[in-house]
Design a protein around this motif. Sequence first.
Motif, PDB file in Angstrom:
ATOM      1  N   LEU A   1       0.753  -1.219  -0.136  1.00 31.01           N
ATOM      2  CA  LEU A   1       0.236   0.139  -0.608  1.00 31.01           C
ATOM      3  C   LEU A   1       0.915   1.390  -0.297  1.00 31.01           C
ATOM      4  CD1 LEU A   1      -2.680  -1.350   2.038  1.00 31.01           C
ATOM      5  CD2 LEU A   1      -2.703  -0.914   0.011  1.00 31.01           C
ATOM      6  N   GLY A   2       2.073   1.235   0.309  1.00 35.46           N
ATOM      7  CA  GLY A   2       2.714   2.400  -0.075  1.00 35.46           C
ATOM      8  C   GLY A   2       3.211   2.989   1.419  1.00 35.46           C
ATOM      9  N   LEU A   3       2.446   2.215   2.857  1.00 39.01           N
ATOM     10  CA  LEU A   3       2.483   2.821   3.878  1.00 39.01           C
ATOM     11  C   LEU A   3       3.327   2.571   4.946  1.00 39.01           C
ATOM     12  CD1 LEU A   3      -1.671   2.721   4.458  1.00 39.01           C
ATOM     13  CD2 LEU A   3      -0.152   4.591   3.708  1.00 39.01           C
ATOM     14  N   GLY A   4       3.328   3.071   6.075  1.00 35.82           N
ATOM     15  CA  GLY A   4       5.066   2.488   7.033  1.00 35.82           C
ATOM     16  C   GLY A   4       4.284   1.403   7.854  1.00 35.82           C
ATOM     17  N   GLY A   5       3.448   1.062   8.530  1.00 30.75           N
ATOM     18  CA  GLY A   5       2.895   0.130   8.685  1.00 30.75           C
ATOM     19  C   GLY A   5       2.354  -0.152  10.090  1.00 30.75           C
ATOM     20  N   GLY A   6       2.553   0.549  10.371  1.00 27.14           N
ATOM     21  CA  GLY A   6       2.567   1.489  11.750  1.00 27.14           C
ATOM     22  C   GLY A   6       1.126   1.448  12.364  1.00 27.14           C
ATOM     23  N   ILE A   7       0.183   1.070  11.450  1.00 30.40           N
ATOM     24  CA  ILE A   7      -1.316   1.350  12.188  1.00 30.40           C
ATOM     25  C   ILE A   7      -1.664  -0.373  12.285  1.00 30.40           C
ATOM     26  CG2 ILE A   7      -2.041   0.068   9.672  1.00 30.40           C
ATOM     27  CD1 ILE A   7      -4.305   2.288  10.124  1.00 30.40           C
ATOM     28  N   ILE A   8      -0.979  -1.304  11.902  1.00 29.31           N
ATOM     29  CA  ILE A   8      -0.276  -2.690  12.487  1.00 29.31           C
ATOM     30  C   ILE A   8       0.162  -2.624  13.419  1.00 29.31           C
ATOM     31  CG2 ILE A   8      -0.447  -4.802  11.946  1.00 29.31           C
ATOM     32  CD1 ILE A   8      -1.128  -4.388   9.454  1.00 29.31           C
ATOM     33  N   ILE A   9       1.368  -1.942  13.708  1.00 32.80           N
ATOM     34  CA  ILE A   9       2.590  -2.115  14.468  1.00 32.80           C
ATOM     35  C   ILE A   9       2.326  -2.158  15.844  1.00 32.80           C
ATOM     36  CG2 ILE A   9       5.278  -1.364  15.176  1.00 32.80           C
ATOM     37  CD1 ILE A   9       5.235  -2.382  11.948  1.00 32.80           C
ATOM     38  N   VAL A  10       1.720  -0.410  15.885  1.00 35.52           N
ATOM     39  CA  VAL A  10       1.884   0.148  17.464  1.00 35.52           C
ATOM     40  C   VAL A  10       0.577  -1.033  18.010  1.00 35.52           C
ATOM     41  CG1 VAL A  10       1.558   2.096  18.266  1.00 35.52           C
ATOM     42  CG2 VAL A  10       2.226   2.377  16.063  1.00 35.52           C
TER      43      VAL A  10
END
Lengths: 107, 294
Positions: free
Chosen positions: B39-48
């Motif tokens: 998706l071109g995102l950082g993935g913080g939406i899952i990790i945090v």
Amino acid sequence: MTPDTHHEAPTKHEAIEMVLARLLRLGSIIAAFLLAVGIGAMLLGHTVVAPRIITAGLLALLATPIMRVLVAGLIFARDKDWRFAFFCLVVLCALVAGILLGHEHVG
Amino acid sequence: MTAQRLLRGAYAKENAIILITTLEIFAFAITAGIVGSILGLGGGIIIVPALTLLFGVPMRTAVAASTVSIIATSTGAAVAFLHDRLTNTRVAMWLEMGTSVGALTGALIAGYLDQRVLFILFGALLAYSGYNMFKVRTVELPAEVVPDRVSRRLNLAGSYYDRLLGKRVEYQVTGTIPALIVMYFSGAAAGLLGIGAGIFKVPAMDQIMRMPFKASTATSNFMIGVTAVSGAVVYFARGDVKPLVAGPVVLGVLVGAVLGARLMVRLRTSTIRKLFIPLLVYTAIEMIYRGVKG
């Protein structure tokens, strides 16, 4: 990595992608290697040395994007693409200023 | 003698727990890396959330690990995207000026602005781009785009080989100045609100610059590593990056990003959009909620 048969003959514009890909791959491999060794050491109970190896891996990863902007700037300068070399310089300056500013806030 | 054996047993048990926890964190991180790189995102939406809610990691440690892992998503996936020419390096450098100078401004004026207003404003902006993306959800490639003057002068047009379509996609870029301005403000917002800038980058390239969606996510992926680096260095200096947490997270994300990038080049644009839109809407609602709640 991927077969390049379907790409057109290399031009000045394409060279930069290949150089940056090589740079980023090198950064990923060094970081992944150090992280894997560090995590292995952690699981084997080497509690003193493990965090240090992992930190080295993380720092290698951290250096990669900064190097990426620097190298991109150098390639643009080599190609006499002065506008884009200047853009890279602006980004680098903003990064350095951001880091210094952040440190100041930490005190 | 018995005490020693007991102690050894306790050590073994503790080791097993560390091993299982590390593997679990690793699995989540691989997932985050795959999703983030597609998706071109950082993935913080899952990790945090995963680190704080499932593993009881303190918020600061989780955010620090997540910030470093953004660089892992970017670096791991960019290699494959650069080989396929999906990444538009010129557009990336142009927009990075906006995000990096914006982030610096955000750091300088933090505290002078009402965060609640910003949350609502940028939440609404995301909701609007989610709506726009929904309208074109089945469109594979943008229709003929007329490049603007700046785009032509900066030679921003690009082309890549689409593995799914089995053909070379040539595209023009427009909205060069408006996209830079949006990147500047979203860069400032990212610093002020602590939200990833990837979620703004993809819509800016997709909807303002009218780039093909895959080129937008790949170029966003390329940029987020640079966006995250100043923050990551600062977290490092503060000692918020805990090697024993960040190590497995970052390694997992790196592996996931390499896998995700190989998957992404074979995916249909509409599939990627269908994954992107819910995340956009979720982030928009979350931001507006935080703004209203205060």
